[in-house]
Design a protein around this motif. Sequence first.
Motif, PDB file in Angstrom:
ATOM      1  N   ALA A  61     -13.749  21.829  -6.682  1.00 42.87           N
ATOM      2  CA  ALA A  61     -15.037  22.108  -5.728  1.00 42.87           C
ATOM      3  C   ALA A  61     -15.262  20.845  -4.806  1.00 42.87           C
ATOM      4  CB  ALA A  61     -16.362  22.320  -6.314  1.00 42.87           C
ATOM      5  N   THR A  62     -14.929  19.570  -5.231  1.00 39.85           N
ATOM      6  CA  THR A  62     -14.829  18.279  -4.659  1.00 39.85           C
ATOM      7  C   THR A  62     -13.873  18.276  -3.552  1.00 39.85           C
ATOM      8  OG1 THR A  62     -13.914  16.909  -6.022  1.00 39.85           O
ATOM      9  CG2 THR A  62     -16.323  17.210  -6.342  1.00 39.85           C
ATOM     10  N   GLY A  63     -12.836  19.029  -3.582  1.00 39.09           N
ATOM     11  CA  GLY A  63     -11.573  19.212  -2.700  1.00 39.09           C
ATOM     12  C   GLY A  63     -10.502  18.181  -3.321  1.00 39.09           C
ATOM     13  N   ALA A  64     -10.587  17.998  -4.673  1.00 39.53           N
ATOM     14  CA  ALA A  64      -9.591  16.951  -5.148  1.00 39.53           C
ATOM     15  C   ALA A  64      -8.843  17.813  -6.067  1.00 39.53           C
ATOM     16  CB  ALA A  64     -10.222  15.855  -5.862  1.00 39.53           C
ATOM     17  N   ASP A  65      -7.487  17.195  -6.454  1.00 44.09           N
ATOM     18  CA  ASP A  65      -6.782  17.986  -7.427  1.00 44.09           C
ATOM     19  C   ASP A  65      -7.131  17.469  -8.807  1.00 44.09           C
ATOM     20  OD1 ASP A  65      -4.959  18.991  -5.565  1.00 44.09           O
ATOM     21  OD2 ASP A  65      -3.603  17.199  -5.457  1.00 44.09           O
ATOM     22  N   PRO A  66      -7.030  18.504  -9.779  1.00 42.90           N
ATOM     23  CA  PRO A  66      -7.771  18.315 -10.968  1.00 42.90           C
ATOM     24  C   PRO A  66      -6.693  17.377 -11.931  1.00 42.90           C
ATOM     25  CG  PRO A  66      -7.021  20.571 -11.068  1.00 42.90           C
ATOM     26  CD  PRO A  66      -6.943  19.911  -9.632  1.00 42.90           C
ATOM     27  N   THR A  67      -6.757  16.004 -11.941  1.00 46.50           N
ATOM     28  CA  THR A  67      -6.170  15.004 -12.755  1.00 46.50           C
ATOM     29  C   THR A  67      -6.919  15.145 -14.182  1.00 46.50           C
ATOM     30  OG1 THR A  67      -7.069  13.243 -11.931  1.00 46.50           O
ATOM     31  CG2 THR A  67      -5.319  13.792 -10.679  1.00 46.50           C
ATOM     32  N   PRO A  68      -6.298  14.624 -15.230  1.00 42.51           N
ATOM     33  CA  PRO A  68      -7.080  14.278 -16.554  1.00 42.51           C
ATOM     34  C   PRO A  68      -7.989  13.463 -16.343  1.00 42.51           C
ATOM     35  CG  PRO A  68      -4.696  14.262 -16.931  1.00 42.51           C
ATOM     36  CD  PRO A  68      -4.724  14.277 -15.451  1.00 42.51           C
ATOM     37  N   GLU A  69      -8.235  12.376 -15.494  1.00 41.18           N
ATOM     38  CA  GLU A  69      -9.033  11.398 -15.236  1.00 41.18           C
ATOM     39  C   GLU A  69     -10.254  12.033 -14.749  1.00 41.18           C
ATOM     40  OE1 GLU A  69      -5.925  10.701 -14.337  1.00 41.18           O
ATOM     41  OE2 GLU A  69      -5.343   9.483 -15.880  1.00 41.18           O
ATOM     42  N   ARG A  70      -9.952  12.751 -13.452  1.00 38.99           N
ATOM     43  CA  ARG A  70     -11.087  13.393 -12.719  1.00 38.99           C
ATOM     44  C   ARG A  70     -11.751  14.714 -13.794  1.00 38.99           C
ATOM     45  NH1 ARG A  70      -7.436  14.109  -7.450  1.00 38.99           N
ATOM     46  NH2 ARG A  70      -7.914  11.900  -6.709  1.00 38.99           N
ATOM     47  N   VAL A  71     -10.969  15.288 -14.265  1.00 38.26           N
ATOM     48  CA  VAL A  71     -11.635  16.302 -15.321  1.00 38.26           C
ATOM     49  C   VAL A  71     -12.624  15.770 -16.317  1.00 38.26           C
ATOM     50  CG1 VAL A  71     -11.137  18.258 -16.845  1.00 38.26           C
ATOM     51  CG2 VAL A  71      -9.863  17.882 -14.684  1.00 38.26           C
ATOM     52  N   GLU A  72     -12.188  14.575 -16.954  1.00 39.58           N
ATOM     53  CA  GLU A  72     -13.097  13.944 -17.829  1.00 39.58           C
ATOM     54  C   GLU A  72     -14.289  13.538 -17.282  1.00 39.58           C
ATOM     55  OE1 GLU A  72     -14.548  12.718 -21.338  1.00 39.58           O
ATOM     56  OE2 GLU A  72     -13.212  14.144 -21.082  1.00 39.58           O
ATOM     57  N   LYS A  73     -13.927  12.902 -15.917  1.00 40.40           N
ATOM     58  CA  LYS A  73     -15.372  12.639 -15.163  1.00 40.40           C
ATOM     59  C   LYS A  73     -16.484  13.752 -14.700  1.00 40.40           C
ATOM     60  CE  LYS A  73     -16.655   9.749 -11.197  1.00 40.40           C
ATOM     61  NZ  LYS A  73     -16.213   9.200  -9.807  1.00 40.40           N
ATOM     62  N   ALA A  74     -15.701  14.745 -14.365  1.00 34.23           N
ATOM     63  CA  ALA A  74     -16.466  15.785 -14.195  1.00 34.23           C
ATOM     64  C   ALA A  74     -17.267  16.526 -15.367  1.00 34.23           C
ATOM     65  CB  ALA A  74     -15.687  16.968 -13.471  1.00 34.23           C
ATOM     66  N   ARG A  75     -16.501  16.659 -16.731  1.00 32.42           N
ATOM     67  CA  ARG A  75     -17.072  16.689 -17.630  1.00 32.42           C
ATOM     68  C   ARG A  75     -18.365  16.194 -18.099  1.00 32.42           C
ATOM     69  NH1 ARG A  75     -17.659  15.530 -22.646  1.00 32.42           N
ATOM     70  NH2 ARG A  75     -16.069  13.706 -22.527  1.00 32.42           N
ATOM     71  N   LYS A  76     -18.357  14.939 -18.088  1.00 34.31           N
ATOM     72  CA  LYS A  76     -19.329  13.908 -18.236  1.00 34.31           C
ATOM     73  C   LYS A  76     -20.403  14.169 -17.261  1.00 34.31           C
ATOM     74  CE  LYS A  76     -16.517  10.199 -20.443  1.00 34.31           C
ATOM     75  NZ  LYS A  76     -16.124   8.977 -20.296  1.00 34.31           N
ATOM     76  N   LEU A  77     -20.227  14.262 -16.002  1.00 36.84           N
ATOM     77  CA  LEU A  77     -21.175  14.574 -14.882  1.00 36.84           C
ATOM     78  C   LEU A  77     -22.020  15.819 -15.259  1.00 36.84           C
ATOM     79  CD1 LEU A  77     -22.410  13.468 -12.243  1.00 36.84           C
ATOM     80  CD2 LEU A  77     -20.724  14.758 -11.037  1.00 36.84           C
ATOM     81  N   ILE A  78     -21.057  16.947 -15.754  1.00 34.59           N
ATOM     82  CA  ILE A  78     -21.848  18.135 -16.023  1.00 34.59           C
ATOM     83  C   ILE A  78     -22.814  18.120 -17.432  1.00 34.59           C
ATOM     84  CG2 ILE A  78     -21.469  20.585 -16.788  1.00 34.59           C
ATOM     85  CD1 ILE A  78     -18.918  20.580 -15.070  1.00 34.59           C
TER      86      ILE A  78
END
Length: 64
Positions: free
Chosen positions: A34-51
């Motif tokens: 939804a942010t327009g980025a590709d889901p890399t492991p680092e980004r997914v982990e950051k998103a999980r923490k944000l949620i």
Amino acid sequence: MAGESDQQPKSESRPSRLYSGGERPYDPEDLVMATGADPTPERVEKARKLIEKEGPQVIERYLP
């Protein structure tokens, strides 16, 4: 006739109602995309923490 203007035309390619995500579960990968980025492991982990920190409504800031 009240309420007819609230209904969207039904189509096989999209649901009759659109949801922003705060009222339905979604994955951290969905938030990254939804942010327009590709889901890399680092980004997914950051998103999980944000949620976890801000709750499921966090996706609404990235959706129109």
